[in-house]
Design a protein around this motif. Structure first.
Motif, short mmCIF file in Angstrom:
data_model
loop_
_atom_site.label_atom_id
_atom_site.label_comp_id
_atom_site.label_asym_id
_atom_site.label_seq_id
_atom_site.Cartn_x
_atom_site.Cartn_y
_atom_site.Cartn_z
N ASP A 133 0.81 -1.22 0.00
CA ASP A 133 0.00 0.00 0.00
C ASP A 133 0.84 1.27 0.00
O ASP A 133 0.35 2.34 -0.33
N ASP A 134 2.11 1.18 0.37
CA ASP A 134 2.99 2.35 0.39
C ASP A 134 3.36 2.73 -1.04
O ASP A 134 4.06 1.99 -1.72
N PRO A 135 2.89 3.89 -1.52
CA PRO A 135 3.16 4.25 -2.92
C PRO A 135 4.64 4.53 -3.21
O PRO A 135 5.03 4.56 -4.37
N GLN A 136 5.44 4.70 -2.19
CA GLN A 136 6.87 4.94 -2.41
C GLN A 136 7.68 3.65 -2.48
O GLN A 136 8.83 3.65 -2.89
N ALA A 137 7.07 2.54 -2.06
CA ALA A 137 7.76 1.25 -2.11
C ALA A 137 7.89 0.81 -3.57
O ALA A 137 7.00 1.07 -4.38
N PRO A 138 8.99 0.15 -3.90
CA PRO A 138 9.15 -0.27 -5.30
C PRO A 138 8.19 -1.39 -5.68
O PRO A 138 7.86 -2.24 -4.86
N LEU A 139 7.74 -1.33 -6.92
CA LEU A 139 7.00 -2.45 -7.48
C LEU A 139 8.02 -3.54 -7.80
O LEU A 139 9.16 -3.24 -8.15
N VAL A 140 7.61 -4.77 -7.69
CA VAL A 140 8.43 -5.89 -8.14
C VAL A 140 7.70 -6.43 -9.37
O VAL A 140 6.56 -6.85 -9.29
N CYS A 141 8.38 -6.35 -10.52
CA CYS A 141 7.75 -6.70 -11.79
C CYS A 141 8.44 -7.89 -12.43
O CYS A 141 9.64 -7.86 -12.68
N PHE A 142 7.66 -8.93 -12.68
CA PHE A 142 8.15 -10.11 -13.38
C PHE A 142 7.75 -9.99 -14.84
O PHE A 142 6.57 -9.97 -15.16
N HIS A 143 8.74 -9.92 -15.73
CA HIS A 143 8.49 -9.77 -17.16
C HIS A 143 8.55 -11.15 -17.81
O HIS A 143 9.59 -11.82 -17.77
N LEU A 144 7.43 -11.55 -18.38
CA LEU A 144 7.30 -12.88 -18.98
C LEU A 144 7.11 -12.75 -20.49
O LEU A 144 6.40 -11.86 -20.95
N TRP A 145 7.71 -13.67 -21.23
CA TRP A 145 7.72 -13.57 -22.68
C TRP A 145 7.37 -14.90 -23.31
O TRP A 145 7.68 -15.97 -22.79
N ASN A 146 6.73 -14.82 -24.46
CA ASN A 146 6.50 -15.96 -25.33
C ASN A 146 6.26 -15.40 -26.72
O ASN A 146 5.99 -14.20 -26.87
N GLN A 147 6.35 -16.23 -27.68
CA GLN A 147 6.12 -15.80 -29.06
C GLN A 147 5.40 -16.91 -29.78
O GLN A 147 5.69 -18.09 -29.58
N ILE A 148 4.45 -16.53 -30.61
CA ILE A 148 3.74 -17.50 -31.42
C ILE A 148 4.43 -17.57 -32.78
O ILE A 148 4.55 -16.57 -33.49
N GLU A 149 4.93 -18.75 -33.11
CA GLU A 149 5.63 -18.96 -34.37
C GLU A 149 4.62 -19.29 -35.46
O GLU A 149 3.58 -19.90 -35.20
N PRO A 150 4.92 -18.90 -36.70
CA PRO A 150 4.02 -19.26 -37.81
C PRO A 150 3.95 -20.78 -37.98
O PRO A 150 4.92 -21.47 -37.73
N ARG A 151 2.80 -21.24 -38.39
CA ARG A 151 2.65 -22.65 -38.70
C ARG A 151 1.54 -22.81 -39.72
O ARG A 151 0.67 -21.96 -39.83
N GLU A 152 1.57 -23.90 -40.40
CA GLU A 152 0.50 -24.19 -41.35
C GLU A 152 -0.60 -24.94 -40.63
O GLU A 152 -0.35 -25.73 -39.72
#
Length: 190
Positions: A133-152
């Motif tokens: 709740d403390d607005p001055q405290a840092p956010l901890v952010c987990f950055h997650l990635w994926n990609q959709i590859e082309p396929r037939e």
């Protein structure tokens, strides 16, 4: 014009103006520049240099603005962390990123995020942000990635069955010192 970072910047500038916080908004942008989180092409430009496929990193971009929104009192989290939960997360997150992690592992270890940035589809990139709740405290952010590859044919062809964590970002310092990459994140860096 109606989405992405420019929409966030326009919204924040408008809210700041309405609340007579124009100078504070400009100071926040200056702080982002000093931290290496804002370039001539905004937060997008800063993150393009460290995260793969910048177009898929809308959640990571939004997480930077979420920090500002928290400091301005504009952010209403879905879940707040207790001080003990936040302390454990801040102390352990960087070391925890020493191994490759999946979306499921982030959720099972740290619970539901305070703010879910990105779609709920379990195949696509997203950022999970945790805060107290403390607005001055840092956010901890987990950055997650994926990609959709082309396929037939029908169906999707994701690189991973669920998004992989690339990095965790926490703290108010420069991007270079607040972003800790997982092994997969190191392999995917531009």
């Amino acid at each position: 014009m109606y989405g992405g970072e420019i929409a966030l910047r326009l919204l924040f500038a408008t809210l700041a103006h309405v609340e007579r916080l124009d100078a504070r908004w400009e100071a926040e942008l200056d702080l982002l520049r000093a931290r290496g989180l804002f370039t001539s092409t905004g937060v997008t430009g800063a993150l393009d240099g460290v995260l793969p496929d910048g177009r898929s990193q809308d959640g990571a971009i939004a997480s930077v603005y979420a920090e500002i929104a928290a400091r301005f009192g504009w952010l209403v989290p879905d879940r707040g962390l207790s001080a003990a939960e936040q302390s454990a997360l801040v102390q352990q997150a960087a070391d925890w990123a020493g191994d490759d992690r999946t979306l499921g592992e982030v959720l099972s270890t740290w619970g539901a995020p305070s703010v879910w940035l990105g779609g709920k589809n379990p195949l696509y990139p997203k950022t999970l942000a945790y805060l107290v709740d403390d607005p001055q405290a840092p956010l901890v952010c987990f950055h997650l990635w994926n990609q959709i590859e082309p396929r037939e044919g029908p169906g999707l062809n994701p690189v991973f069955p669920e998004p992989m964590m690339l990095a965790v970002r926490l703290g108010h310092g420069p991007l270079s010192t607040t972003l800790t990459f997982t092994p997969e994140g190191q392999r995917r860096r531009p």
